[in-house]
Enzyme design. Structure first.
Site, PDB file in Angstrom:
ATOM      1  N   GLY A  10       0.821  -1.207   0.000  1.00  7.61           N
ATOM      2  CA  GLY A  10       0.000   0.000   0.000  1.00  7.61           C
ATOM      3  C   GLY A  10       0.855   1.257   0.000  1.00  7.61           C
ATOM      4  CB  THR A 154       3.042  -0.318   7.189  1.00  9.46           C
ATOM      5  OG1 THR A 154       1.686  -0.547   7.589  1.00  9.46           O
ATOM      6  CG2 THR A 154       3.930  -0.592   8.377  1.00  9.46           C
ATOM      7  CG  ASP A 156      -1.550  -0.947   9.048  1.00 11.49           C
ATOM      8  OD1 ASP A 156      -2.379  -0.037   8.926  1.00 11.49           O
ATOM      9  OD2 ASP A 156      -1.464  -1.907   8.267  1.00 11.49           O
ATOM     10  NE  ARG A 191     -28.955   9.668  13.030  1.00 18.23           N
ATOM     11  CZ  ARG A 191     -29.209   9.505  11.740  1.00 18.23           C
ATOM     12  NH1 ARG A 191     -28.308   8.942  10.951  1.00 18.23           N
ATOM     13  NH2 ARG A 191     -30.366   9.907  11.243  1.00 18.23           N
ATOM     14  N   GLY A 199      -5.720  -1.060   9.469  1.00 17.65           N
ATOM     15  CA  GLY A 199      -4.798  -1.513  10.505  1.00 17.65           C
ATOM     16  C   GLY A 199      -4.532  -3.004  10.470  1.00 17.65           C
ATOM     17  NE  ARG A 200      -3.794  -7.573   6.506  1.00 23.67           N
ATOM     18  CZ  ARG A 200      -4.856  -8.065   5.851  1.00 23.67           C
ATOM     19  NH1 ARG A 200      -5.574  -7.298   5.061  1.00 23.67           N
ATOM     20  NH2 ARG A 200      -5.198  -9.332   5.993  1.00 23.67           N
ATOM     21  CD  GLU A 252      -8.247  -3.069   7.824  1.00 21.45           C
ATOM     22  OE1 GLU A 252      -9.062  -2.782   6.935  1.00 21.45           O
ATOM     23  OE2 GLU A 252      -7.025  -3.197   7.610  1.00 21.45           O
ATOM     24  NE  ARG A 304      -3.691   2.674   1.818  1.00 23.29           N
ATOM     25  CZ  ARG A 304      -2.793   1.844   2.331  1.00 23.29           C
ATOM     26  NH1 ARG A 304      -1.508   2.062   2.174  1.00 23.29           N
ATOM     27  NH2 ARG A 304      -3.169   0.774   2.996  1.00 23.29           N
TER      28      ARG A 304
END
Length: 384
Positions: A10, A154, A156, A191, A199-200, A252, A304
Site C-alpha cells: 500500500g 506502513t 499501521d 447518534r 490496521g489489519r 478493521e 493514506r
C-alpha cells in the site's frame, strides 16, 4: 555503484521523500539509481535477456526527476502487491517460462528470474521500501545472492523491529482531524458514530487515533469485545453527555467475542484477504441493543492519500539518506529502523522474526474498551 529501488504494498505519505533522498545521496557519490515500477512487478515483468525490450518496467532517476516529488503523497514510481514467490501461472510473463518453480499451492515461484534481472541490469544493491511482505521477500533474495537494503513503511506501524514506519504519523494526524470533524454530524443527530480504520491485525492506528481524539470507546484487533457490554457503555456515555452522541473508533481487524474477523474477497499474492465491515456489524448491533440510530464511517484510503506531515517527511528523508550512507560503507542486508528514539539498523529479515501488536497490558483497558496508559515513563514515543 548502481542502485535499484522499488516500493511495494500500500502507498503511504513519505515514500517519495525516501526515494528522493536515495537519489540525491547517490548522486552526491556519483552513483546511478534505477527505479523498478510497480513494486516487485517491475523485475517480474523485465526481460532478463533484453531489459531494454521491457523499458516500461523501470526508469533511471536523477535529482532533476525527483526535485519536487516529496511535496506529494503516494509513490511516483507506483506500487503493487506482486509476490514473485507466489505467482498465479497465468500472470507470469512469457519470458519467464524457464524460471517457474511450482510451490505446491497451485502457484509458481519465479525468484530465479528476479535474480537474473538484477544481474542483467547490473544492480549492485536493491533498496526495497515496504511493509512485512515486501521486506520479507527482499530479505529472502539477499540470502540468495542479491544484495538488498530495506526501508519500513506502513501506516499501521506494525513492522517488527522498528519503533517507526513511514506513513504512521500522517495516518494518525489525519484520523484525529477526521474523527473530530465527524463529531458535528454525530452531535447534530444525537447518534452513535462508529469510525472504522485500516490496521489489519494490529490495532495501533485505532488505539492512537482513539486516544488522541478522546473517543468514547476504542476497539482494537488484539482484544475481542462483547457487543452487549459495548452497547451498555455507549448508552451510558450518550446519556451522560449534554450533546447526546458518542464516538467509537474500531480497527478493521477487531472482532466480537465468539465471532470471526470479517474478511472478504480472494487472497492476495501474500495470502491476505481484505478486512473490513466490522464497523457496520457493530452499528447494526448497537441499533438493536440501544434503540439509537447509528452513523458509520470508514476512513479507509483517505488516511493514506495526500501529502506527508513533517514526521513522515523527516523519517522518509533520513531513512533514504542513511540507507545510501550505509551502502557506501560496504553494508547490505539491513533494515533501517528507529529504536529508543534513535536511527539504527536491524537485520533485513527482522520483519520475519516476530509480530508487532499493541501492548495491551500497558496501553489498553480491556473492560472499558479504551486506551489507558498504565505508565508513560519508559514507553516509546509512538506507543509501541
Amino acid at each position: 555503484m548502481h542502485l535499484g529501488i522499488l516500493t511495494g504494498g500500500g502507498d503511504v505519505p513519505g515514500l517519495n521523500a525516501a526515494i528522493k533522498a536515495v537519489v540525491n545521496e547517490a548522486d552526491r557519490l556519483g552513483w546511478r539509481v534505477t527505479a523498478f515500477r510497480r513494486g516487485w512487478a517491475g523485475p517480474v515483468n523485465t526481460d532478463a535477456a533484453d531489459p531494454s525490450a521491457t523499458a516500461e518496467t523501470h526508469r533511471a532517476l536523477d535529482p532533476d526527476k525527483v526535485r519536487s516529488v516529496d511535496r506529494s503523497g503516494g509513490t511516483f514510481i507506483h506500487t503493487s502487491r506482486t509476490n514473485p514467490s507466489r505467482m498465479v501461472p497465468a500472470d507470469v510473463p512469457a519470458h519467464v517460462e524457464a524460471d517457474r518453480t511450482p510451490n505446491g499451492e497451485g502457484r509458481v515461484d519465479i525468484t530465479a528470474h528476479v535474480l537474473k534481472v538484477l544481474e542483467a541490469m547490473q544492480i549492485d544493491v536493491l533498496i526495497a521500501i515496504g511493509g512485512d511482505d515486501t521486506l520479507s521477500y527482499a530479505a529472502r533474495i539477499h540470502t540468495e545472492g542479491a544484495r538488498t537494503m530495506c526501508i519500513p513503511k506502513t501506516m499501521d506501524n506494525d513492522v517488527f523491529g522498528t519503533d517507526y514506519c513511514i506513513g504512521f504519523s500522517t495516518c494518525v494526524t489525519r484520523s484525529v482531524d477526521m474523527i473530530n470533524n465527524l463529531r458535528t454530524s454525530a452531535g447534530s443527530h444525537e447518534r452513535h458514530m462508529v469510525v472504522e480504520m485500516f490496521g489489519r491485525n494490529c490495532g495501533l492506528t485505532a488505539l492512537a487515533a482513539g486516544y488522541l481524539a478522546d473517543a468514547d470507546r476504542t476497539l482494537i484487533a488484539e482484544v475481542p469485545f462483547d457487543l452487549e457490554q459495548l452497547a451498555a457503555l455507549l448508552a451510558a456515555d450518550r446519556a451522560r453527555k449534554a450533546s447526546h452522541y458518542t464516538i467509537t473508533v474500531v480497527s478493521e481487524g477487531a472482532s466480537i467475542t465468539g465471532e470471526n474477523i470479517i474478511e472478504s474477497g480472494e487472497e492476495d499474492a501474500y495470502g491476505h484477504r481484505k478486512l473490513g465491515g466490522i464497523g457496520e456489524r457493530i452499528g447494526e448491533g448497537l441499533k438493536q441493543l440501544t434503540g439509537t440510530n447509528i452513523m458509520n464511517q470508514k476512513l479507509g484510503y483517505l488516511l493514506r492519500s495526500g501529502g506527508p506531515d513533517a514526521v513522515d517527511l523527516i523519517v522518509g528523508k533520513n531513512y533514504g539518506t542513511m540507507c545510501v550512507q550505509l551502502i557506501e560503507e560496504g553494508k547490505a542486508g539491513l533494515m533501517m529502523a528507529i529504536r529508543d528514539g534513535c536511527y539504527t539498523t536491524q537485520p533485513a529479515d527482522i520483519s520475519t522474526k516476530g509480530e508487532h501488536r499493541v501492548d495491551v497490558d500497558n496501553l489498553y483497558d480491556v473492560t472499558q474498551y479504551r486506551p489507558k496508559i498504565a505508565r508513560v515513563e519508559g514507553i516509546p514515543m509512538y506507543l509501541r
